[in-house]
Design a protein around this motif. Sequence first.
Motif, PDB file in Angstrom:
ATOM      1  N   VAL A   1       0.848  -1.200   0.000  1.00 36.86           N
ATOM      2  CA  VAL A   1       0.000   0.000   0.000  1.00 36.86           C
ATOM      3  C   VAL A   1       0.882   1.247   0.000  1.00 36.86           C
ATOM      4  O   VAL A   1       0.678   2.183  -0.789  1.00 36.86           O
ATOM      5  CB  VAL A   1      -0.932   0.003   1.230  1.00 36.86           C
ATOM      6  CG1 VAL A   1      -1.662   1.330   1.339  1.00 36.86           C
ATOM      7  CG2 VAL A   1      -1.927  -1.135   1.138  1.00 36.86           C
ATOM      8  N   LEU A   2       1.900   1.250   0.849  1.00 38.82           N
ATOM      9  CA  LEU A   2       2.782   2.414   0.955  1.00 38.82           C
ATOM     10  C   LEU A   2       3.490   2.686  -0.374  1.00 38.82           C
ATOM     11  O   LEU A   2       3.473   3.813  -0.893  1.00 38.82           O
ATOM     12  CB  LEU A   2       3.806   2.159   2.066  1.00 38.82           C
ATOM     13  CG  LEU A   2       4.810   3.270   2.327  1.00 38.82           C
ATOM     14  CD1 LEU A   2       4.098   4.505   2.835  1.00 38.82           C
ATOM     15  CD2 LEU A   2       5.856   2.815   3.324  1.00 38.82           C
TER      16      LEU A   2
ATOM     17  N   LEU B   1       0.993   3.913  -3.011  1.00 38.90           N
ATOM     18  CA  LEU B   1       0.589   5.310  -2.803  1.00 38.90           C
ATOM     19  C   LEU B   1       1.686   6.266  -3.251  1.00 38.90           C
ATOM     20  O   LEU B   1       1.421   7.265  -3.931  1.00 38.90           O
ATOM     21  CB  LEU B   1       0.290   5.554  -1.317  1.00 38.90           C
ATOM     22  CG  LEU B   1      -1.078   5.120  -0.802  1.00 38.90           C
ATOM     23  CD1 LEU B   1      -1.183   5.394   0.692  1.00 38.90           C
ATOM     24  CD2 LEU B   1      -2.173   5.862  -1.550  1.00 38.90           C
ATOM     25  N   LEU B   2       2.922   5.960  -2.871  1.00 40.02           N
ATOM     26  CA  LEU B   2       4.018   6.868  -3.210  1.00 40.02           C
ATOM     27  C   LEU B   2       4.275   6.892  -4.714  1.00 40.02           C
ATOM     28  O   LEU B   2       4.517   7.957  -5.288  1.00 40.02           O
ATOM     29  CB  LEU B   2       5.288   6.460  -2.463  1.00 40.02           C
ATOM     30  CG  LEU B   2       5.244   6.713  -0.959  1.00 40.02           C
ATOM     31  CD1 LEU B   2       6.481   6.150  -0.278  1.00 40.02           C
ATOM     32  CD2 LEU B   2       5.143   8.204  -0.673  1.00 40.02           C
TER      33      LEU B   2
END
Lengths: 399, 557
Positions: free
Chosen positions: A198-199, A202-203
């Motif tokens: 997820v991280l 997102l980035l």
Amino acid sequence: MAVVTGSNRRRMVERVGLYLALGGFGALMLFPFLVVAFGSLKESSDIFRFPPRMLPYSQDTAEFEGEEAGLFVIDGVQRVLIETIPVGIYAPPDALEATVTAPTAEVERRGGFLDGETVVVDGEEQPLFDVEVDGEIVAMVQLSSTTQGRFAALEDPDDVVGATARTAERVESISPQPENFARVTELQNLDRSLTNTVLVTLLVVGGTVLTSILGGYAFARIQFPGRDAMFLVYIGSIMVPFVILIIPLYQLMVALNWVNSLASLVFPFVFNAYGTFLIRQFFISIPKDLEEAAVIDGASRWKILWRIMVPLSMPAIATLSTFMFLYAWNSFIWPFIVISAGNPDNHVLTVSLQQLGGRAADSPNLILAGVMIAIAVPVTVFVLAQRYFVENVATSGIK
Amino acid sequence: MTTLTAVWDRRPRWRLPRAFDAPRWLTIVLCWRVVHLLAMAGALGWALTAPTLEGPARIAALAASAIVLLLDVVGLVGLARGRAVGRSYSLAADYLTFLGAVLFLLHVNRVFVGLDALGETFSRGVPFLLLAVLAWIATGLEERGGVFERIARVGRSVGLLAIGATLLAVGLLPGLATFLVRTAQPLQLGLVVVGLASAYLAWRTFQPDVAQHLGATNQTTRTLDGLLFASPNLLGFAAFFAGPLLFSLFVSLTAWDAFGEPEFLGLDNYVNILALNVGIASGGQSASEVLAAGYSEWFRIGNVVLGARDVLFWRSIRNIVFFTAFALPLSTIPALFLATLLNSKAPGIKVFRAIYFVPSIAGVVAVALIWRQLFDSTIGWLNYLISIVVTWLNAIPGLSITDPRIQWLSDADIALFSLVIVFSWMFIGYNAVLFLAGLQGVDNTLHEAAMLDGANRWQRFRNITLPALKPTTFFVVASTGILTLQLFGENVVLFPTTTPIGAGPQNSTLTPVVYLYEQGFRRFSFGYASAVAWVLFILIFAFTLVQFRRQREDAEG
């Protein structure tokens, strides 16, 4: 009138044919997902069952002499397994079809264990056994072995019958095993992989959108010498397959000390020629009069970009976001190369799943649970933002 | 977005002081240029000689310092002559110095690799992040007026709070503290000073009064603006695409195991990869008897033995050609058929479109694992369904087919076709949606005219739809072909235990990328692996070119 009904009937037939063809293909696409969805809820013995079945079953249990025991049904009577004994299937060497089943413990080698007699059957030498049939000892060869179960009736413990344990009919009912998800999460650290994914996603999405907006604006609206040549070279990089970059990019990661770090999955991928192209095309389609009013008001380029261009370009930004989302979420080859050897805490889902596939080959139900975890987010996002996914495909085709 | 811009607008209006007037400022910049130039010359010398720098690090350091040094020289000369071009180059040098100092500060303070620590705490922020997303959606309701306006206002504050809470929850404060503590060291403080100084220099030199003083045109201003906006992309392109690409070309001409300096070989790697040799085996001669030294048998037709120096590479080429020959038609032709079905106005068609699309979003690892389950030769659905069909067929009098019980993944003759099935299943729906987009662009009047002329459905498809679809077909075939030629993920997931990993039973699914991975990351022959990558690139490029030519010719002829 007759002609009209005729053509109506033809249209009906065509419709039915259309839906049959679409439905057939749809089943082909959906069936494997159904196998995963139900398979992820099966218990281990159920997923190894043949023939396979779709829904998750497990054997019912009942209390028998103070203990929980698996339920079987033999000749209409509910029974539990109290004992298993190894049995052999024997036959006289001259009449192989006349088979007899006997517990291996009650059968002895003819002529003793050390120098037993043998007989040649179909060109192969086979040992002979003494098997008791109707009170008579007969010399026989062993054809195969299996396990005989002794089953006691649930209602009457003294009523015991024998049956082949493997094929005895179990009393089963549908019972999904949602704890598979917890087990696989624990087994392969999937929760951490999920957060990392997820991280990273997102980035990558945020970074690409940001750089693409800036670059797209420069290439769409700011006239400067060499711009179009520069743009052409940049777009040309889409044509270069990623494999060619694997080794040098890996060496760059080594130089930066980013191997085994999430940084290697984010920063090289936030500069995207396709994204810049997509945003530029959209910016070009926005009429210039909108900005001219703002220029007269003395707004800077920066302000025009963020206050006028970006709010108008939300569809293109959403399309780019879905594209980058899928790209980042599902990318495998690069994470496999830069992070799969290192700290499992830094793994992303694709890498964890690949390793799970290797490690948990004996529990396919857990692998399928892992697959469910990995595809849940993309499928949800797809359902919510389907329009942009399809649009993304359509625009990529037009270029 | 609206929340952020609203906050941005309410920020206090404070401007950096424009110290000095333009002429005096230019004198300062000139002096600074001299200092900067000397420093960059020093950096270049260090990059040339430093023993700690290895391979790509040295090349990157050399390239960066040489470029900035060049900017410095042009900037210095230009400024000394009072030309506007001096200002432009000077600005570029200061901007790059600023970026370099910031990025290097983040690097030495381990901010980039700090993402790993963020991965650990990130899950705590997720609920707040979801709240922020919901609040952002609520702010979008503002235009509906009435109650929604109030909801939007609440949403705005909630969104801001949620973003703040997310940052706090994932550990913004400890992170900042660590960053500050790490910054309190000589190197870091030096970088802060250089960064701030360059930033101010660039900003002040950018101001219109300086431009006016040097007589800079609007064109210059536009160029600087354009480059500034495009700079993230251009720098990223240089660092993560162009630079690596050139480096890869260089490495492919060397023998390099990633330790120490590469040993230059010229074209040897390419020769070793591609070298082939033919021999005629008569009277039961073995391959080694008829082939030149260093060659082994790739395959034989009758008496003719074809040998290769790198048999595994040629094996991978043969595999990938076979794979593409099956997977490409299987994932495009049914897709075209599906697209024509989808291109009707019947209700519910969008549901089918969505279903067909799902395999392509599931990702290669998940899809391969799903199929691994279906392929299982004893308990898998595929063999079970086949045996049901076989039983049905055997009910026909006179037929007796044995149940094949296919070993999908362990039979060397089958494994590659199993991969064809997985790949095609994954991309049929995606390609169908691509074709559908093309179909929807086909002019309907042509169809109507042809219908009036009595053309049947097939004739209309053949003579109107297909020619109109040419560009889409080119795109679909080219992009699918590029994917098939780079096959890797499916192999690794389906054959995790073979050596090389992904090569399948008896190397029957060894593809060029699998081979590249083996050479590069198992045997650490980075030079050789790079050469394999370039050969594959040329193959892919040739494939695309042929497709493009075909499209052109058809369009013209």
